[in-house]
Design a protein around this motif. Sequence first.
Motif, PDB file in Angstrom:
ATOM      1  N   LEU A 184       0.633  -1.156   0.087  1.00 54.72           N
ATOM      2  CA  LEU A 184       0.123   0.117   0.109  1.00 54.72           C
ATOM      3  C   LEU A 184       0.931   1.162  -0.039  1.00 54.72           C
ATOM      4  N   LEU A 185       1.986   1.352   0.842  1.00 56.80           N
ATOM      5  CA  LEU A 185       2.752   2.335   0.774  1.00 56.80           C
ATOM      6  C   LEU A 185       3.518   2.565  -0.511  1.00 56.80           C
ATOM      7  N   ILE A 186       3.815   1.554  -1.104  1.00 52.00           N
ATOM      8  CA  ILE A 186       4.452   1.666  -2.387  1.00 52.00           C
ATOM      9  C   ILE A 186       3.615   2.186  -3.318  1.00 52.00           C
ATOM     10  N   ARG A 187       2.461   1.803  -3.177  1.00 56.35           N
ATOM     11  CA  ARG A 187       1.337   2.423  -4.359  1.00 56.35           C
ATOM     12  C   ARG A 187       1.185   3.932  -4.194  1.00 56.35           C
ATOM     13  N   HIS A 188       1.050   4.073  -2.540  1.00 57.43           N
ATOM     14  CA  HIS A 188       0.845   5.613  -2.248  1.00 57.43           C
ATOM     15  C   HIS A 188       2.089   6.195  -2.951  1.00 57.43           C
ATOM     16  N   PHE A 189       3.208   5.928  -2.518  1.00 52.34           N
ATOM     17  CA  PHE A 189       4.473   6.950  -2.980  1.00 52.34           C
ATOM     18  C   PHE A 189       4.598   6.972  -4.575  1.00 52.34           C
ATOM     19  N   ILE A 192       2.113   9.430  -5.779  1.00 53.06           N
ATOM     20  CA  ILE A 192       2.828  10.706  -5.334  1.00 53.06           C
ATOM     21  C   ILE A 192       3.686  11.416  -6.580  1.00 53.06           C
ATOM     22  N   VAL A 193       4.556  10.413  -6.823  1.00 59.67           N
ATOM     23  CA  VAL A 193       5.616  10.897  -7.878  1.00 59.67           C
ATOM     24  C   VAL A 193       4.931  11.048  -9.396  1.00 59.67           C
ATOM     25  N   ARG A 194       3.867  10.116  -9.436  1.00 60.62           N
ATOM     26  CA  ARG A 194       3.414  10.341 -10.949  1.00 60.62           C
ATOM     27  C   ARG A 194       2.440  11.905 -10.833  1.00 60.62           C
ATOM     28  N   LEU A 195       1.878  11.973  -9.813  1.00 57.20           N
ATOM     29  CA  LEU A 195       1.061  13.154  -9.770  1.00 57.20           C
ATOM     30  C   LEU A 195       1.960  14.355  -9.799  1.00 57.20           C
ATOM     31  N   ARG A 196       3.107  14.304  -9.144  1.00 58.01           N
ATOM     32  CA  ARG A 196       4.137  15.486  -9.032  1.00 58.01           C
ATOM     33  C   ARG A 196       4.618  15.540 -10.545  1.00 58.01           C
ATOM     34  N   ASP A 197       4.900  14.505 -11.230  1.00 55.71           N
ATOM     35  CA  ASP A 197       5.382  14.557 -12.743  1.00 55.71           C
ATOM     36  C   ASP A 197       4.128  15.249 -13.408  1.00 55.71           C
ATOM     37  N   PRO A 240      -3.377   8.838  -4.121  1.00 53.51           N
ATOM     38  CA  PRO A 240      -2.486   8.765  -2.870  1.00 53.51           C
ATOM     39  C   PRO A 240      -3.523   8.699  -1.736  1.00 53.51           C
ATOM     40  N   LEU A 241      -3.024   7.967  -0.608  1.00 51.71           N
ATOM     41  CA  LEU A 241      -3.703   7.590   0.510  1.00 51.71           C
ATOM     42  C   LEU A 241      -3.866   9.018   1.419  1.00 51.71           C
ATOM     43  N   SER A 242      -4.732   9.259   2.438  1.00 55.74           N
ATOM     44  CA  SER A 242      -4.650  10.543   3.248  1.00 55.74           C
ATOM     45  C   SER A 242      -3.483  10.383   3.934  1.00 55.74           C
ATOM     46  N   ALA A 243      -3.225  11.698   4.518  1.00 57.03           N
ATOM     47  CA  ALA A 243      -1.928  11.747   5.535  1.00 57.03           C
ATOM     48  C   ALA A 243      -2.067  10.860   6.635  1.00 57.03           C
ATOM     49  N   ARG A 244      -3.306  10.803   7.070  1.00 54.61           N
ATOM     50  CA  ARG A 244      -3.538   9.975   8.520  1.00 54.61           C
ATOM     51  C   ARG A 244      -3.311   8.676   8.320  1.00 54.61           C
ATOM     52  N   HIS A 245      -3.885   8.171   6.968  1.00 52.78           N
ATOM     53  CA  HIS A 245      -3.793   6.846   6.862  1.00 52.78           C
ATOM     54  C   HIS A 245      -2.253   6.292   6.491  1.00 52.78           C
ATOM     55  N   VAL A 246      -1.466   7.226   5.797  1.00 52.28           N
ATOM     56  CA  VAL A 246      -0.052   7.085   5.473  1.00 52.28           C
ATOM     57  C   VAL A 246       0.735   6.873   6.864  1.00 52.28           C
TER      58      VAL A 246
END
Length: 298
Positions: A184-189, A192-197, A240-246
């Motif tokens: 789940l964390l790998i999918r999240h980050f 994040i990278v995809r949205l940043r790009d 990406p997941l919410s901050a509290r879930h991350v």
Amino acid sequence: MDKQIPPAKYAIMFLSYLWLRFDLALRLAFGSNWKSRYEFMAQIFGAEDTEKFLAHRVKLVLHRRREQIPIILPSDVARLTRKFLRSKITSKTGRKDRLAMINKLIFWVTDPEINKENIDSYKTRSTIINALLNVIFHNSLFKESETILNSLAAIVFSRITYQGHKGEPSPEVHDVILTAVSQLLIRHFSEIVRLRDQRVDKLTTIQLIRELNKAKAGTGSLSFSGEVSKKQTEYHHKFPLSARHVYLLYQILEHYTFSAWPDSREKAISVVSNLESQLKTSLKTLVESTKDSAIIKA
């Protein structure tokens, strides 16, 4: 058996009780009224011992009448998972049923009585957690995914077991949790990278359009919106997941790095190390730095 009544006396009282309860003539004469039967036993065995004996029998009858606790097997979990995947998401009833199925799985994995009843309950819990955090999560609606993630705190940190411990007691289940959390964390980050790009590409496009508009000097303009809708619906993307879930997922990894089980501790340390190797930075630093990220809140 009540220890205060001598065994020999209890045995005689029990035979008398069976006679008074099942004798056809007495049942026809007194029905279910036990007043006369009690008085008969009290005259022979004494009122005090008779009351103790009958009170014990009442407790046994009530215990037998209790609803039997079901034994949940991995096959039951697989059956409910298939039913979830076949359920329709286009109707209100279908969505309600899907959420009820998720809550049933969460109940099965956290209820101490159900887990006490089955000596191999750790296999069932492993199957449930694997289903919840993989196939069900990735095929869930936004509200359903939130329900699944919210259940992790009770499963990992505060689930009361029949042994009196807190949290998930089985190292086999720990392994399933750690694997799912890391994915789940790998999918999240990755998201994040995809949205940043994607954002960088959009900003670059916006800048190019602005330059073109300036060059045309009033001969017309090109419009472009760089805003992304932040409105959440049932079909809102889970990553990406919410901050509290991350942060919760990170706390789970950190929790198991201090586990009393050597296998769980080594697995957690290995998972953190692999994540940091892929992310090229400290996981703790990254999680804390993204708490207030605008992308996470989107």
